[in-house]
Motif scaffolding. Structure first.
Motif, PDB file in Angstrom:
ATOM      1  N   ASN A 279      62.793  45.321   8.310  1.00  0.00           N
ATOM      2  CA  ASN A 279      63.746  44.548   9.104  1.00  0.00           C
ATOM      3  C   ASN A 279      63.188  44.118  10.457  1.00  0.00           C
ATOM      4  O   ASN A 279      63.846  43.412  11.206  1.00  0.00           O
ATOM      5  N   ARG A 280      61.962  44.554  10.766  1.00  0.00           N
ATOM      6  CA  ARG A 280      61.324  44.107  12.002  1.00  0.00           C
ATOM      7  C   ARG A 280      60.291  43.006  11.757  1.00  0.00           C
ATOM      8  O   ARG A 280      59.661  42.518  12.692  1.00  0.00           O
ATOM      9  N   ALA A 281      60.111  42.631  10.487  1.00  0.00           N
ATOM     10  CA  ALA A 281      59.061  41.668  10.145  1.00  0.00           C
ATOM     11  C   ALA A 281      59.275  40.327  10.827  1.00  0.00           C
ATOM     12  O   ALA A 281      58.326  39.716  11.331  1.00  0.00           O
ATOM     13  N   ILE A 282      60.525  39.842  10.851  1.00  0.00           N
ATOM     14  CA  ILE A 282      60.770  38.530  11.439  1.00  0.00           C
ATOM     15  C   ILE A 282      60.503  38.548  12.943  1.00  0.00           C
ATOM     16  O   ILE A 282      60.025  37.561  13.517  1.00  0.00           O
ATOM     17  N   ILE A 283      60.781  39.687  13.585  1.00  0.00           N
ATOM     18  CA  ILE A 283      60.528  39.793  15.022  1.00  0.00           C
ATOM     19  C   ILE A 283      59.023  39.781  15.285  1.00  0.00           C
ATOM     20  O   ILE A 283      58.543  39.096  16.193  1.00  0.00           O
ATOM     21  N   ARG A 284      58.277  40.515  14.466  1.00  0.00           N
ATOM     22  CA  ARG A 284      56.821  40.528  14.627  1.00  0.00           C
ATOM     23  C   ARG A 284      56.229  39.160  14.323  1.00  0.00           C
ATOM     24  O   ARG A 284      55.325  38.690  15.018  1.00  0.00           O
ATOM     25  N   ALA A 285      56.732  38.510  13.272  1.00  0.00           N
ATOM     26  CA  ALA A 285      56.216  37.185  12.907  1.00  0.00           C
ATOM     27  C   ALA A 285      56.485  36.172  14.009  1.00  0.00           C
ATOM     28  O   ALA A 285      55.610  35.377  14.371  1.00  0.00           O
ATOM     29  N   ALA A 286      57.703  36.191  14.563  1.00  0.00           N
ATOM     30  CA  ALA A 286      58.044  35.245  15.627  1.00  0.00           C
ATOM     31  C   ALA A 286      57.214  35.506  16.876  1.00  0.00           C
ATOM     32  O   ALA A 286      56.795  34.578  17.576  1.00  0.00           O
ATOM     33  N   SER A 287      56.957  36.786  17.166  1.00  0.00           N
ATOM     34  CA  SER A 287      56.149  37.137  18.327  1.00  0.00           C
ATOM     35  C   SER A 287      54.718  36.617  18.167  1.00  0.00           C
ATOM     36  O   SER A 287      54.152  36.013  19.089  1.00  0.00           O
ATOM     37  N   GLN A 288      54.149  36.840  16.976  1.00  0.00           N
ATOM     38  CA  GLN A 288      52.783  36.363  16.745  1.00  0.00           C
ATOM     39  C   GLN A 288      52.731  34.835  16.705  1.00  0.00           C
ATOM     40  O   GLN A 288      51.758  34.230  17.148  1.00  0.00           O
ATOM     41  N   ALA A 289      53.790  34.218  16.193  1.00  0.00           N
ATOM     42  CA  ALA A 289      53.851  32.756  16.162  1.00  0.00           C
ATOM     43  C   ALA A 289      53.910  32.185  17.579  1.00  0.00           C
ATOM     44  O   ALA A 289      53.313  31.143  17.873  1.00  0.00           O
ATOM     45  N   SER A 290      54.643  32.845  18.471  1.00  0.00           N
ATOM     46  CA  SER A 290      54.711  32.384  19.859  1.00  0.00           C
ATOM     47  C   SER A 290      53.333  32.419  20.508  1.00  0.00           C
ATOM     48  O   SER A 290      52.937  31.488  21.216  1.00  0.00           O
TER      49      SER A 290
END
Length: 317
Positions: A279-290
């Motif tokens: 459930n933290r994958a989207i947060i990590r993905a968005a952080s790396q995308a930023s």
């Protein structure tokens, strides 16, 4: 005296036939017909025609046509010209380090000297022995410094299809960015991006989304942001990296006033699996995308103007 070709055992020939047959079976099982070219007739896609030796112009024939067509489709090459390592060197060029060649075959017959003597003594016609030789060839896309008349050249991009601000960003990244072929991808081993020409897309705006997606992958190279890109196709790591690249493209599109969209809808199922599992994958993905989008935008020259997007612009896009 000319040297006769080295004999290959029956087992060697059988193995080579099996390799080729297995490759064709795999293509058919994947729903592809290797003898039906999947390219359009427009010049925006891979050049249509028989594969040929780029130096002599001589076309390949038989099973080699299917082998080389398959390589063009699989690897997204933009032309049908091929050379051996030595031929590229003789033309003043070179095969790029780390490039993987394609094996073709040469079939012929020869008459050994012993057979000539035997037939002569008995007044019979000599019996020729069939043989197969393997050759490794490289597409001209895999070579550097070839003469202009031989080097693969993608169809010129009509003026106005690539937005100047996107063009400036691409140049500013200093990523090896190639336009050509019939598929878009990032090659992490050799660190280059390849995208078909904008005129291959129904809407030029989709070319920009695709280009920025692949550049999103390129930001993960160890010389840049050093992301974990070790995931194989179909794995969770692979799906996560695709999610990072997709969000990177959306963020960068928005920053450049290009209307973002989801380009890889076929990955949605694997993304959902990732999110359900962590459930933290989207947060990590968005952080790396930023971070990736910031890196890309940092490559944009300061004097490049970015227009503000209005609802009217969005409808036009």
């Amino acid at each position: 005296m000319s040297r006769a070709p080295a004999r290959r055992s029956t087992g060697d020939r059988a193995n080579l036939y099996s390799e080729i047959t297995d490759r064709i079976i795999a293509e058919l099982e994947a729903g592809r017909l290797p003898w039906v070219q999947p390219w359009g007739t427009d010049q925006a896609r891979t050049a249509v025609g028989l594969p040929r030796n780029a130096g002599s112009g001589r076309p390949y024939s038989g099973i080699n046509v299917l082998i080389l067509w398959g390589a063009v489709i699989e690897r997204g090459y933009s032309g049908q010209g091929w050379l051996t390592f030595r031929q590229a060197k003789a033309l003043g060029g070179a095969v790029r380090k780390g490039e993987r060649g394609t094996t073709v075959v040469y079939a012929d017959k020869f008459v050994p000297e012993d057979e000539r003597r035997r037939a002569s003594e008995k007044g019979e016609d000599p019996q020729a022995i069939p043989f197969l030789k393997r050759f490794t060839v490289f597409n001209t896309d895999q070579c550097d410094d070839l003469p202009e008349v031989i080097a693969t050249t993608a169809p010129p991009v009509p003026e106005g299809l690539i937005l100047p601000r996107a063009e400036a960003l691409i140049a500013g990244t200093r990523v090896d960015f190639r336009i050509g072929g019939n598929r878009a991808f990032y090659n992490p081993l050799h660190d280059f991006v390849q995208v078909p020409p904008p005129q291959a897309y129904f809407e030029p705006v989709n070319w920009h989304r695709t280009a920025l997606h692949e550049l999103g992958h390129a930001t993960g190279h160890r010389s840049r942001l050093d992301r974990d890109m070790s995931g194989s196709f179909g794995s969770r790591k692979y799906a996560f990296e695709e999610l990072v690249a997709e969000i990177t493209a959306a963020f960068t599109c928005a920053a450049l006033s290009i209307v973002p969209t989801v380009r890889h809808a076929d990955y949605i199922a694997s993304w959902l699996d990732c999110l359900r599992e962590d459930n933290r994958a989207i947060i990590r993905a968005a952080s790396q995308a930023s971070k990736a989008a910031d890196w890309l935008m940092g490559c944009l020259p300061e004097d490049v103007a970015i227009p503000e997007t209005t609802p009217h612009d969005e409808e036009a896009a």
